[in-house]
Motif scaffolding. Structure first.
Motif, PDB file in Angstrom:
ATOM      1  N   ASP A 148      45.193  87.746  52.446  1.00 11.63           N
ATOM      2  CA  ASP A 148      44.057  87.225  51.683  1.00 11.63           C
ATOM      3  C   ASP A 148      44.519  87.019  50.238  1.00 11.63           C
ATOM      4  N   ALA A 149      45.004  85.823  49.956  1.00  9.64           N
ATOM      5  CA  ALA A 149      45.594  85.531  48.646  1.00  9.64           C
ATOM      6  C   ALA A 149      44.526  85.239  47.594  1.00  9.64           C
ATOM      7  N   VAL A 150      44.763  85.750  46.408  1.00  8.37           N
ATOM      8  CA  VAL A 150      43.892  85.482  45.261  1.00  8.37           C
ATOM      9  C   VAL A 150      44.489  84.278  44.524  1.00  8.37           C
ATOM     10  N   PRO A 151      43.743  83.179  44.427  1.00  4.04           N
ATOM     11  CA  PRO A 151      44.263  81.996  43.729  1.00  4.04           C
ATOM     12  C   PRO A 151      44.565  82.298  42.261  1.00  4.04           C
ATOM     13  N   SER A 152      45.620  81.656  41.760  1.00  3.39           N
ATOM     14  CA  SER A 152      46.017  81.879  40.369  1.00  3.39           C
ATOM     15  C   SER A 152      46.376  80.562  39.700  1.00  3.39           C
ATOM     16  N   GLN A 153      46.615  80.648  38.439  1.00  2.00           N
ATOM     17  CA  GLN A 153      47.108  79.516  37.648  1.00  2.00           C
ATOM     18  C   GLN A 153      48.464  79.931  37.080  1.00  2.00           C
ATOM     19  N   ALA A 154      49.385  80.247  37.972  1.00  6.03           N
ATOM     20  CA  ALA A 154      50.696  80.757  37.557  1.00  6.03           C
ATOM     21  C   ALA A 154      51.480  79.706  36.784  1.00  6.03           C
ATOM     22  N   ASP A 155      52.196  80.163  35.764  1.00  5.78           N
ATOM     23  CA  ASP A 155      53.039  79.255  35.004  1.00  5.78           C
ATOM     24  C   ASP A 155      54.395  79.095  35.703  1.00  5.78           C
ATOM     25  N   PHE A 156      55.187  78.176  35.205  1.00  5.49           N
ATOM     26  CA  PHE A 156      56.480  77.868  35.816  1.00  5.49           C
ATOM     27  C   PHE A 156      57.379  79.101  35.862  1.00  5.49           C
ATOM     28  N   LYS A 157      57.396  79.866  34.774  1.00  8.84           N
ATOM     29  CA  LYS A 157      58.265  81.040  34.707  1.00  8.84           C
ATOM     30  C   LYS A 157      57.917  82.050  35.810  1.00  8.84           C
ATOM     31  N   THR A 158      56.635  82.306  35.998  1.00  8.31           N
ATOM     32  CA  THR A 158      56.199  83.243  37.037  1.00  8.31           C
ATOM     33  C   THR A 158      56.627  82.750  38.415  1.00  8.31           C
ATOM     34  N   LEU A 159      56.394  81.480  38.694  1.00  5.60           N
ATOM     35  CA  LEU A 159      56.764  80.912  39.997  1.00  5.60           C
ATOM     36  C   LEU A 159      58.277  80.937  40.202  1.00  5.60           C
ATOM     37  N   PHE A 160      59.014  80.598  39.172  1.00 10.11           N
ATOM     38  CA  PHE A 160      60.476  80.578  39.242  1.00 10.11           C
ATOM     39  C   PHE A 160      61.016  81.976  39.545  1.00 10.11           C
ATOM     40  N   LEU A 161      60.536  82.976  38.806  1.00  8.72           N
ATOM     41  CA  LEU A 161      60.989  84.355  39.021  1.00  8.72           C
ATOM     42  C   LEU A 161      60.581  84.866  40.401  1.00  8.72           C
ATOM     43  N   GLU A 162      59.353  84.589  40.807  1.00 10.95           N
ATOM     44  CA  GLU A 162      58.880  85.086  42.104  1.00 10.95           C
ATOM     45  C   GLU A 162      59.632  84.438  43.256  1.00 10.95           C
ATOM     46  N   TYR A 163      59.974  83.171  43.122  1.00 11.32           N
ATOM     47  CA  TYR A 163      60.755  82.498  44.168  1.00 11.32           C
ATOM     48  C   TYR A 163      62.100  83.205  44.354  1.00 11.32           C
ATOM     49  N   HIS A 164      62.730  83.560  43.260  1.00 14.06           N
ATOM     50  CA  HIS A 164      64.019  84.244  43.355  1.00 14.06           C
ATOM     51  C   HIS A 164      63.872  85.674  43.867  1.00 14.06           C
ATOM     52  N   LYS A 165      62.789  86.330  43.513  1.00 18.09           N
ATOM     53  CA  LYS A 165      62.525  87.659  44.067  1.00 18.09           C
ATOM     54  C   LYS A 165      62.293  87.570  45.576  1.00 18.09           C
ATOM     55  N   LEU A 166      61.603  86.525  46.002  1.00 17.58           N
ATOM     56  CA  LEU A 166      61.379  86.320  47.438  1.00 17.58           C
ATOM     57  C   LEU A 166      62.704  86.104  48.159  1.00 17.58           C
ATOM     58  N   LEU A 167      63.571  85.267  47.600  1.00 19.23           N
ATOM     59  CA  LEU A 167      64.882  85.041  48.210  1.00 19.23           C
ATOM     60  C   LEU A 167      65.680  86.341  48.293  1.00 19.23           C
ATOM     61  N   ALA A 168      65.659  87.123  47.222  1.00 20.27           N
ATOM     62  CA  ALA A 168      66.383  88.400  47.220  1.00 20.27           C
ATOM     63  C   ALA A 168      65.789  89.362  48.237  1.00 20.27           C
ATOM     64  N   SER A 169      64.474  89.396  48.327  1.00 19.48           N
ATOM     65  CA  SER A 169      63.802  90.268  49.281  1.00 19.48           C
ATOM     66  C   SER A 169      64.168  89.898  50.715  1.00 19.48           C
ATOM     67  N   ARG A 170      64.185  88.607  50.983  1.00 20.66           N
ATOM     68  CA  ARG A 170      64.565  88.153  52.331  1.00 20.66           C
ATOM     69  C   ARG A 170      66.027  88.494  52.628  1.00 20.66           C
ATOM     70  N   ALA A 171      66.885  88.317  51.639  1.00 22.96           N
ATOM     71  CA  ALA A 171      68.310  88.656  51.834  1.00 22.96           C
ATOM     72  C   ALA A 171      68.479  90.142  52.086  1.00 22.96           C
ATOM     73  N   LEU A 172      67.768  90.959  51.330  1.00 23.12           N
ATOM     74  CA  LEU A 172      67.828  92.418  51.550  1.00 23.12           C
ATOM     75  C   LEU A 172      67.254  92.781  52.902  1.00 23.12           C
ATOM     76  N   GLY A 173      66.218  92.087  53.323  1.00 20.83           N
ATOM     77  CA  GLY A 173      65.628  92.341  54.638  1.00 20.83           C
ATOM     78  C   GLY A 173      66.593  92.016  55.752  1.00 20.83           C
ATOM     79  N   LEU A 174      67.370  90.957  55.587  1.00 22.26           N
ATOM     80  CA  LEU A 174      68.387  90.623  56.595  1.00 22.26           C
ATOM     81  C   LEU A 174      69.498  91.642  56.597  1.00 22.26           C
ATOM     82  N   ALA A 175      69.811  92.169  55.421  1.00 16.18           N
ATOM     83  CA  ALA A 175      70.879  93.182  55.320  1.00 16.18           C
ATOM     84  C   ALA A 175      70.470  94.483  56.007  1.00 16.18           C
ATOM     85  N   ASP A 176      69.140  94.747  56.056  1.00 15.19           N
ATOM     86  CA  ASP A 176      68.645  95.966  56.693  1.00 15.19           C
ATOM     87  C   ASP A 176      68.736  95.908  58.215  1.00 15.19           C
ATOM     88  N   LEU A 177      68.875  94.719  58.771  1.00 10.19           N
ATOM     89  CA  LEU A 177      68.877  94.582  60.237  1.00 10.19           C
ATOM     90  C   LEU A 177      70.107  95.178  60.873  1.00 10.19           C
TER      91      LEU A 177
END
Length: 177
Positions: A148-177
């Motif tokens: 249940d996502a809360v809509p936001s008005q995120a700026d470019f910096k927030t989106l840019f950082l979160e995208y990279h955190k998501l990529l890192a999280s996914r990479a770490l998740g694959l490493a845990d397998l």
């Protein structure tokens, strides 16, 4: 050869980032009842949405994960207009988490202690994929998670950082397998 490979990597990154920005998760459409609502701190509107879920009877309990240790339950209740009775019966403040990964750990412990079989994850749209991914890796398979996502008005910096955190999280998740 190397130049083409690097170009391909950049192209995949750009397409991924565009997808991330354009297809942000949305609020849950159906009024699905769950045992609990989980709200990681950190973004505007999250706690208000979690309390709204409780008020509508869509969940019986709420965990607010990642609350600053300085915050007292009375302060929280006053800030968000929560009655003492509602705090006592239904709202748990979690003080153990400091980031998204530890939000998932804190949530998993609370879910086990409270015998929760279904939960609604309430977090900001740009944070939903990573928060849900961490929960998917941490919670037992029998626990259902409604996003249940809360809509936001995120700026470019927030989106840019979160995208990279998501990529890192996914990479770490694959490493845990």
């Amino acid at each position: 050869m190397i130049r083409r490979f690097l170009s391909l990597i950049v192209l995949v990154w750009v397409i991924g980032f565009l997808w991330f920005v354009v297809a942000l998760p949305r609020p849950a459409q159906e009024p699905v009842k769950t045992d609990a609502v989980i709200v990681p701190t950190g973004g505007p509107g999250r706690i208000a949405r979690g309390l709204e879920v409780l008020d509508k009877g869509l969940a019986a309990k709420m965990l607010v994960s990642g609350v600053d240790r300085e915050v007292r339950p009375q302060e929280f209740a006053a800030q968000f207009g929560v009655s003492p009775r509602r705090m006592a019966c239904c709202v748990t403040l979690g003080f153990a988490a400091v980031d998204t990964r530890s939000n998932a750990s804190e949530t998993a412990k609370w879910v086990a202690q409270n015998e929760v079989r279904s939960l609604r994850l309430v977090t900001t749209d740009w944070h939903m994929r990573r928060a849900a991914g961490e929960l998917d890796r941490t919670l037992p398979d029998h626990v259902t998670v409604i996003r249940d996502a809360v809509p936001s008005q995120a700026d470019f910096k927030t989106l840019f950082l979160e995208y990279h955190k998501l990529l890192a999280s996914r990479a770490l998740g694959l490493a845990d397998l």
